[in-house]
Scaffold this active site. Structure first.
Site: not given
Ligand SMILES: NC(=O)c1ccc[n+]([C@@H]2O[C@H](COP(=O)([O-])OP(=O)(O)OC[C@H]3O[C@@H](n4cnc5c(N)ncnc54)[C@H](O)[C@@H]3O)[C@@H](O)[C@H]2O)c1
Length: 310
Positions: A35, A38, A53, A81, A147, A206, A274
């Protein structure tokens, strides 16, 4: 067939949509999420949650091992992540710990517990500034942020593992995903940030001149790709899940303006380190191997969001 599926990051934006989707298909769903980004309100009462975690499994993997064995998990989606590019620039140690070290410890437990398939959520950020557009899976990787480096590092670890384990690995390089439950208060979700500002009639900021382009795909289309991953049979593969459509930030704002009537001019700020200038990804390989292609145009996706449709 009903499967026992573990989703890390299942309380986040993409993960929580995936939980709902897979439950609706009749699977048993288990989630690990700390969380950190999340939200509890995203959680579905039909899934089982472990608020944990993943960094802890670097030192001791017993907790994860018990979850995998006790629930007889068949398939793992690894979405947890730190997805914040600017955090990764300012605090790379923290982001490497989650995205690389904890992920390595986690996948090693999955292998030990004989998980059949492991799908990893990677990103277009592994490519860096493209040498040609649209990029495909053969495009060289040269990330511009820690990242992107962490995601590429874990991809490479999975590639190494394919020769050293019986588990199958599928890597999805996501584009800019947008849709229901994306948080406007985190840095990555431009669509959610624009929508939130427009709803409050606030100014839109922007970074740069607004001509930078991105490939936006609706989370509903990403869910169908994630679902297709369940049936994919190869030992290892990488897919770019783009839409082959590039849209500038200015165009994105124009779509919102057309749909909502918002009329303020944006405030332009300096470019950020970045941030890549242009990104668009092909989906030809995903079409051929997974029979996947995006079906929702950005304009229709924005209309859905504005109308409050999932
Ligand atoms: N949203 C995008 O546009 C996008 C684009 C490219 C890649 N991604 C990848 O998709 C995945 C999901 O992305 P998202 O947009 O839903 O992000 P998000 O931040 O909403 O979801 C990531 C979830 O991982 C949980 N989390 C983070 N570190 C943690 C840990 N150490 N232990 C347990 N839980 C942990 C967070 O609480 C969160 O619920 C990620 O790996 C992200 O890198 C997302």
């Amino acid at each position: 067939m009903r499967k026992n599926i573990l989703i890390t990051g299942g309380s986040g934006f993409i993960g929580s949509n995936l939980v709902d989707f897979l439950l609706s298909k009749g699977h048993n769903i288990f989630v690990i999420d700390d969380l950190s980004t999340g939200l509890k309100e995203n959680e579905n009462s039909l899934a089982t949650y472990y608020h944990y975690d993943l960094v802890n499994c670097i030192e001791d993997s017993k907790y994860i091992e018990d979850i995998l064995i006790n629930h007889n998990i068949d398939f793992v989606y690894h979405l947890a992540a730190s997805a914040d590019i600017f955090l990764s620039i300012n605090n790379p140690e923290k982001v490497y710990k989650i995205n690389v070290l904890a992920s390595i410890a986690f996948v090693n437990v999955c292998i030990k517990c004989n998980i059949k398939k492991f799908l990893f959520a990677s990103t277009s950020a592994v490519y860096g500034e493209p040498q040609y557009l649209p990029v495909d899976e053969q495009h060289p990787t040269d990330p511009m942020s820690p990242y992107g480096l962490t995601k590429l590092g874990f991809e490479q670890y999975l590639s190494y593992l394919k020769l050293h384990s019986d588990t199958s690995f599928i890597i999805y390089r996501f584009p800019n995903v947008y849709g229901y439950r994306q948080r406007p208060d985190l840095e990555g979700g431009v669509v959610a940030i624009f929508q939130d500002a427009i709803e409050k009639n606030n100014d839109i900021k922007i970074f740069g001149d607004g001509r930078q382009t991105r490939d936006w795909v609706d989370v509903v289309d990403i869910l169908s790709a994630l679902d297709k991953g369940l049936g994919f049979e190869k030992k290892f593969d990488i897919f770019s899940l783009g839409s082959n459509t590039k849209t500038s930030l200015t165009m994105l704002l124009d779509y919102f303006k057309d749909i909502t009537g918002y009329s303020k001019s944006p405030i332009y700020l300096d470019e950020r380190d970045g941030d890549i200038k242009h990104m668009v990804m092909r989906y030809d390989y995903a079409k051929k191997e997974l029979d996947w292609e995006p079906s929702i145009s950005l304009r229709d996706g924005i209309r859905k969001l504005v109308d409050g449709v999932k």
